[in-house]
Scaffold this active site. Structure first.
Site, PDB file in Angstrom:
ATOM      1  N   ASP A 189      21.884 -13.699  -1.369  1.00 35.48           N
ATOM      2  CA  ASP A 189      21.408 -13.433  -2.733  1.00 35.48           C
ATOM      3  C   ASP A 189      21.010 -11.955  -2.872  1.00 35.48           C
ATOM      4  O   ASP A 189      20.104 -11.489  -2.188  1.00 35.48           O
ATOM      5  CB  ASP A 189      20.184 -14.303  -3.045  1.00 35.48           C
ATOM      6  CG  ASP A 189      20.506 -15.799  -3.069  1.00 35.48           C
ATOM      7  OD1 ASP A 189      21.451 -16.187  -3.773  1.00 35.48           O
ATOM      8  OD2 ASP A 189      19.801 -16.566  -2.394  1.00 35.48           O
ATOM      9  N   ASP A 195      22.613 -10.772   4.248  1.00 37.13           N
ATOM     10  CA  ASP A 195      21.838 -11.603   3.340  1.00 37.13           C
ATOM     11  C   ASP A 195      22.820 -11.985   2.225  1.00 37.13           C
ATOM     12  O   ASP A 195      23.818 -11.290   2.000  1.00 37.13           O
ATOM     13  CB  ASP A 195      20.664 -10.773   2.799  1.00 37.13           C
ATOM     14  CG  ASP A 195      19.921 -11.503   1.711  1.00 37.13           C
ATOM     15  OD1 ASP A 195      19.571 -12.675   1.909  1.00 37.13           O
ATOM     16  OD2 ASP A 195      19.705 -10.901   0.634  1.00 37.13           O
TER      17      ASP A 195
HETATM   18  C1  BG6 Z   1      16.688 -16.253  -1.045  1.00 35.93           C
HETATM   19  C2  BG6 Z   1      16.350 -15.720  -2.423  1.00 35.93           C
HETATM   20  O1  BG6 Z   1      17.961 -15.838  -0.675  1.00 35.93           O
HETATM   21  O2  BG6 Z   1      16.642 -17.671  -1.032  1.00 35.93           O
HETATM   22  C3  BG6 Z   1      15.004 -16.289  -2.866  1.00 35.93           C
HETATM   23  O3  BG6 Z   1      16.297 -14.303  -2.404  1.00 35.93           O
HETATM   24  C4  BG6 Z   1      15.036 -17.816  -2.798  1.00 35.93           C
HETATM   25  O4  BG6 Z   1      14.715 -15.844  -4.176  1.00 35.93           O
HETATM   26  C5  BG6 Z   1      15.397 -18.247  -1.391  1.00 35.93           C
HETATM   27  O5  BG6 Z   1      13.763 -18.353  -3.150  1.00 35.93           O
HETATM   28  C6  BG6 Z   1      15.479 -19.764  -1.237  1.00 35.93           C
HETATM   29  O6  BG6 Z   1      16.556 -20.232  -1.994  1.00 35.93           O
HETATM   30  P1  BG6 Z   1      16.879 -21.726  -2.312  1.00 35.93           P
HETATM   31  O7  BG6 Z   1      18.276 -21.674  -2.882  1.00 35.93           O
HETATM   32  O8  BG6 Z   1      16.839 -22.501  -1.012  1.00 35.93           O
HETATM   33  O9  BG6 Z   1      15.864 -22.235  -3.267  1.00 35.93           O
HETATM   34 MG    MG Z   2      18.413 -11.046  -0.926  1.00 33.34          MG
END
Ligand code: BG6
Ligand code: MG
Length: 211
Positions: free
Chosen positions: A11, A9
């Site tokens: 984030d 993963d």
């Molecule tokens: C995930 C995060 O990796 O990505 C979430 O943990 C986030 O918090 C999701 O909402 C979607 O991300 P993005 O950048 O497409 O808005």
């Molecule tokens: Mg994560």
């Protein structure tokens, strides 16, 4: 070797974009007069952008149209992308980089499995643009975690079976997604305390003792 590949993963595992997600959602919520705090933000971990908005709108009295929701997501994302401009290679910790290099040196394939549509931009900011053998992200999936699609696609991109891949996650939704797809998982943070995780880790470097 216990596994042939590791799917990370992004984030909360490779980097810490949580604060940027929080600031961007907070600014959107404030502009709408919707209450939003860090506790609510914790529920957004691993959850798609659209589902995150629905969680925030639980505190909104007004019923919004699909177009209004789309506009709010775009508002949040443009703030978020602007904040990502602050990220540099220095935001990649020495422990993460050294561990990734050690796993690669063992002959493991390395991939990203992230719900984010900004994953490639983040990897570029961190200096990891061409580092991974495969990137599966929010741009190639139709269902978000806890659905296993993002990890199943990552394994397909690597030409590996789920049983040969370890998923690394910080979110419960991600651990559930891994399990549903037939993957073992290693958890950090709240995912480490989750009973469904295969291995609980206290820091990223622990991976070297697992794979
Ligand atoms: C995930 C995060 O990796 O990505 C979430 O943990 C986030 O918090 C999701 O909402 C979607 O991300 P993005 O950048 O497409 O808005
Ligand atoms: Mg994560």
């Amino acid at each position: 070797m216990n596994y042939q590949a590791v799917i990370f993963d992004l984030d909360g595992v490779i980097c810490f974009t949580d604060r940027y997600h929080y600031q961007a959602w907070k600014s959107m919520a404030d502009s709408m007069g919707i209450y939003f705090d860090e506790t609510i933000n914790n529920r957004l971990r691993g959850v798609s952008r659209a589902e995150s908005l629905e969680i925030i709108l639980e505190r909104c009295d007004k019923v919004l149209s699909a177009e209004e929701k789309q506009a709010l997501m775009e508002q949040k994302n443009s703030t978020y992308v602007e904040l990502l401009g602050q990220m540099t290679k220095k935001d990649l910790s020495a422990e993460v980089k050294e561990t990734l290099d050690a796993l690669r040196a063992k002959g493991l394939k390395l991939a990203i499995g992230s719900s984010s549509k900004n994953a490639k931009l983040i990897l570029e900011r961190l200096g990891l643009k061409d580092y991974f053998d495969a990137v599966s992200d929010g741009t190639n999936i139709t269902k978000s975690k806890p659905d296993p699609e993002v990890f199943v696609k990552a394994a397909e991109f690597l030409h590996m079976a789920p049983a040969d891949c370890l998923v690394v996650e910080d979110a419960r939704a991600g651990v559930d997604a891994a399990k549903a797809g037939g993957f073992d998982s290693a958890g950090l943070g709240e995912a480490a305390a989750y009973e469904a995780v295969t291995y609980a880790m206290s820091s990223f470097g622990d991976l070297k003792g697992i794979v």
